[in-house]
Design an enzyme around this catalytic site. Structure first.
Site, PDB file in Angstrom:
ATOM      1  N   ARG A  52       0.680  -1.200  -0.235  1.00  0.00           N
ATOM      2  CA  ARG A  52       0.022  -0.103   0.136  1.00  0.00           C
ATOM      3  C   ARG A  52       0.802   1.419  -0.208  1.00  0.00           C
ATOM      4  NH1 ARG A  52      -5.636   0.307   2.389  1.00  0.00           N
ATOM      5  NH2 ARG A  52      -5.016  -1.359   3.785  1.00  0.00           N
ATOM      6  N   SER A  88       3.900 -20.909   9.090  1.00  0.00           N
ATOM      7  CA  SER A  88       4.579 -20.906  10.254  1.00  0.00           C
ATOM      8  C   SER A  88       5.911 -21.157   9.828  1.00  0.00           C
ATOM      9  CB  SER A  88       4.189 -21.970  11.088  1.00  0.00           C
ATOM     10  OG  SER A  88       5.070 -22.028  12.389  1.00  0.00           O
ATOM     11  N   LYS A 137      -3.705 -24.032  12.011  1.00  0.00           N
ATOM     12  CA  LYS A 137      -2.759 -22.986  12.133  1.00  0.00           C
ATOM     13  C   LYS A 137      -2.669 -22.402  13.695  1.00  0.00           C
ATOM     14  CE  LYS A 137       0.993 -20.518  11.912  1.00  0.00           C
ATOM     15  NZ  LYS A 137       1.126 -19.132  12.802  1.00  0.00           N
ATOM     16  N   HIS A 187      -1.823 -25.453  15.885  1.00  0.00           N
ATOM     17  CA  HIS A 187      -0.318 -25.278  15.925  1.00  0.00           C
ATOM     18  C   HIS A 187       0.052 -24.311  16.973  1.00  0.00           C
ATOM     19  CE1 HIS A 187       3.219 -23.014  14.561  1.00  0.00           C
ATOM     20  NE2 HIS A 187       3.926 -24.240  14.458  1.00  0.00           N
ATOM     21  N   ASN A 188      -0.457 -22.951  16.902  1.00  0.00           N
ATOM     22  CA  ASN A 188      -0.129 -22.074  17.779  1.00  0.00           C
ATOM     23  C   ASN A 188      -0.452 -22.209  19.282  1.00  0.00           C
ATOM     24  OD1 ASN A 188       0.637 -20.646  15.437  1.00  0.00           O
ATOM     25  ND2 ASN A 188       0.052 -18.768  16.360  1.00  0.00           N
ATOM     26  N   GLU A 233       2.015 -24.642  20.303  1.00  0.00           N
ATOM     27  CA  GLU A 233       3.209 -23.988  20.458  1.00  0.00           C
ATOM     28  C   GLU A 233       3.396 -23.038  22.012  1.00  0.00           C
ATOM     29  OE1 GLU A 233       4.436 -21.023  17.228  1.00  0.00           O
ATOM     30  OE2 GLU A 233       4.069 -19.475  18.823  1.00  0.00           O
TER      31      GLU A 233
HETATM   32  C1  6PG Z   1       4.469 -19.014  13.729  1.00  0.00           C
HETATM   33  C2  6PG Z   1       4.287 -18.442  14.999  1.00  0.00           C
HETATM   34  C3  6PG Z   1       3.638 -16.925  14.811  1.00  0.00           C
HETATM   35  C4  6PG Z   1       3.342 -16.297  15.633  1.00  0.00           C
HETATM   36  C5  6PG Z   1       4.319 -16.076  17.006  1.00  0.00           C
HETATM   37  C6  6PG Z   1       3.796 -15.115  17.950  1.00  0.00           C
HETATM   38  O1  6PG Z   1       3.974 -20.295  13.518  1.00  0.00           O
HETATM   39  O2  6PG Z   1       5.613 -18.841  13.012  1.00  0.00           O
HETATM   40  O3  6PG Z   1       3.092 -19.208  15.550  1.00  0.00           O
HETATM   41  O4  6PG Z   1       2.608 -17.188  13.561  1.00  0.00           O
HETATM   42  O5  6PG Z   1       2.861 -14.912  15.354  1.00  0.00           O
HETATM   43  O6  6PG Z   1       4.600 -17.321  17.585  1.00  0.00           O
HETATM   44  O7  6PG Z   1       2.890 -15.515  18.915  1.00  0.00           O
HETATM   45  P1  6PG Z   1       2.584 -14.770  20.472  1.00  0.00           P
HETATM   46  O8  6PG Z   1       2.855 -13.314  20.261  1.00  0.00           O
HETATM   47  O9  6PG Z   1       0.953 -14.964  20.540  1.00  0.00           O
HETATM   48  O10 6PG Z   1       3.470 -15.532  21.280  1.00  0.00           O
END
Ligand code: 6PG
Length: 486
Positions: free
Chosen positions: A35, A131, A186, A189-190, A193
């Site tokens: 943009r 990711s 996804k 996944h998070n 994580e």
């Molecule tokens: C990925 C991560 C990413 C995410 C960060 C931050 O798969 O590469 O999950 O997508 O944005 O891990 O997440 P938080 O700020 O909630 O810890």
């Protein structure tokens, strides 16, 4: 202007730029647009310098004219409103069959809505999880695409070329399912994580405060752990963080970082979804709450001056204790993934997605933040039995968790004794004990509900679905309340 470009990418922040470079490395001609168009020039003069098949566009019109049909346009912009705004901006320029891809961390209900909206206009939509951070985007991310089924053949080759590969050479990108399936996977996944990170943090605090290990000693511990069953990206970076000293002054950077965790919300989404679907994803929930508690820094400092914990002094074999912690971490991790896959399984039923759990494990095997050798085992478990009802019932995982059980209990007991908080370790253990119990105390709970509200109960000696009410006090009467869910 010639229509030579295979794909366009909007949003030239670091993830967008790196995905363009990655696609271009694999022989694709890419149009870059942003943009703020000054960013386009900066990118062409900097990272993309000398690459004749990365084309810059300074307007949507110009970008559209450069694209082969059907047009494929990938958005790497902030999740939420910006995605909807770009979709609206693009609409007047698109023709039936053209495809918009959203590669941000969008919330899956938005992806469901956008897929149906664009399909109603004859267009195609993909919401894909990407990711692996900056490096993943540049050299091979894990990708989780879902949306319009007809869109997959249009981008399959590109996505599978640029994504990470498993040790067997399989791409860490497969079609996940219709509408919001990719972004749901996804999101999960998070959430996982968050759980993995919290488990590692608990292991760290237990070693540090429970047994007095130094950063150097823990650096060694994580170096060893990364060679075995726990081999993973997050263990690897923890090893490096523990060994890192500021080159300017030799200070251990980890020790000067304020203990308040940030979060962007994907872990919370996972927990909210687990509550909506009624699946006990307790470990991710605890991981989210642990971040919330960490953020209450002032309150904790205040409380620490008033409330004291146990007077604990570590006695015994530190090496054995560290091994107990390793096993507690491994067992808890198995619980976390079992819970994550339980959630995916329920979401598949609720949203009518035909999820392939083996392929999901494969997509997470490399490229993403939770990548690990462990995911190879999960992939194998689902390949052996695609209908596996719970990961804990797979032979391999049953064996590991039974093997780790005594050490896991010792580590949690020691943490409780020492007053070191281990919400993820202990919720995992409680879930494990609950899940393996044929009988839980919910008989009493049902009796209480029936006592105070005539909510009725089922009986062990009667068929399921038949409800009974007891007049517990002799005063309440025999009328039971109706069944409803809020
Ligand atoms: C990925 C991560 C990413 C995410 C960060 C931050 O798969 O590469 O999950 O997508 O944005 O891990 O997440 P938080 O700020 O909630 O810890």
């Amino acid at each position: 202007m010639e229509q030579t470009a295979d794909i366009a990418l909007i949003g030239l922040a670091v993830m967008g730029q790196n995905l363009i470079m990655n696609m271009n490395d694999h022989g694709y001609t890419v149009v870059a647009y942003n943009r703020t168009t000054a960013k386009v020039d900066e990118f062409l003069e900097d990272a993309a310098k000398g690459r004749t098949t990365i084309l810059g566009a300074h307007s949507i019109e110009e970008m559209i004219k450069l694209l082969k049909r059907p047009r494929k346009i990938m958005l790497m912009v902030k999740a939420g409103k910006p995605v909807d705004e770009f979709i609206e901006t693009l609409l007047p320029y698109l023709e039936p069959g053209d495809l918009i891809i959203d590669g941000g961390n969008s919330h899956f209900p938005d992806t469901i809505r956008r897929t149906h909206y664009l399909e109603s206009k004859g267009l195609l939509f993909i919401g894909t999880g990407v990711s692996g951070g900056e490096e993943g985007a540049r050299f091979g991310p894990s990708m989780m695409p879902g949306g319009s089924v007809k869109a997959w053949p249009l981008v399959k080759d590109i996505f599978q070329a640029i994504c990470a590969k498993t040790p067997d050479g399989e791409p860490c990108c497969e079609w996940v399912g219709n509408d919001g399936a990719g972004h749901y996977v996804k999101m999960t996944h998070n959430g996982i994580e968050y759980g993995d990170m919290q488990l590692i943090c608990e292991a760290y605090q237990l070693m540090k405060e429970g047994a007095g290990l130094t950063n150097e000693e823990m650096h060694e511990v994580f170096t060893e752990w990364n060679k075995g069953e726990l081999d993973s990206y997050l263990i690897e970076i923890t090893r490096d963080i523990l060994g890192y000293k500021d080159p300017a002054n030799g200070e251990q950077t980890l020790d000067v970082i304020l203990d308040t965790a940030g979060q962007k919300g994907t872990g919370k989404w996972t927990s909210v979804s687990s509550l909506d679907l009624g699946i006990p994803v307790t470990l991710i929930g605890e991981a989210v709450y642990a971040r919330c508690l960490s953020a209450m820094k002032e309150g904790r400092v205040e409380a620490s001056k008033i409330i004291s914990g146990p007077n604990f002094k570590f006695e015994g074999d530190k090496k054995a204790f560290v091994e107990d912690i390793r096993q507690a971490l491994l067992a808890s991790k198995i619980i976390s993934y079992a819970q994550g896959f339980m959630l995916l399984s329920e979401a598949a039923k609720e949203y009518k997605w035909d999820l392939n759990f083996g392929e999901i494990a494969m997509m997470w095997r490399e490229g993403c933040i939770i990548r690990s050798a462990f995911l190879g085992k999960i992939k194998a478990a689902y390949e052996k039995n695609p209908k596996l009802s719970n990961l804990l019932l797979d032979e391999y995982f049953t064996e590991v968790i039974e093997r780790c059980q005594p050490a896991w209990r010792r580590a949690v007991s020691k943490a409780v004794e020492a007053g070191v908080p281990v919400p993820a370790f202990s919720t995992a253990l409680s879930f494990f004990d609950g899940y393996r119990s044929a009988r839980l105390p919910a008989n009493l709970l049902q009796a209480q509900r029936d006592y105070f509200g005539a909510h009725t109960y089922e009986r062990v000696d009667q068929p399921r679905g038949k409800f009974f009410h007891t007049n517990w006090t002799g005063k309440g009467g025999n009328v039971s309340s109706s069944t409803y869910t809020v």
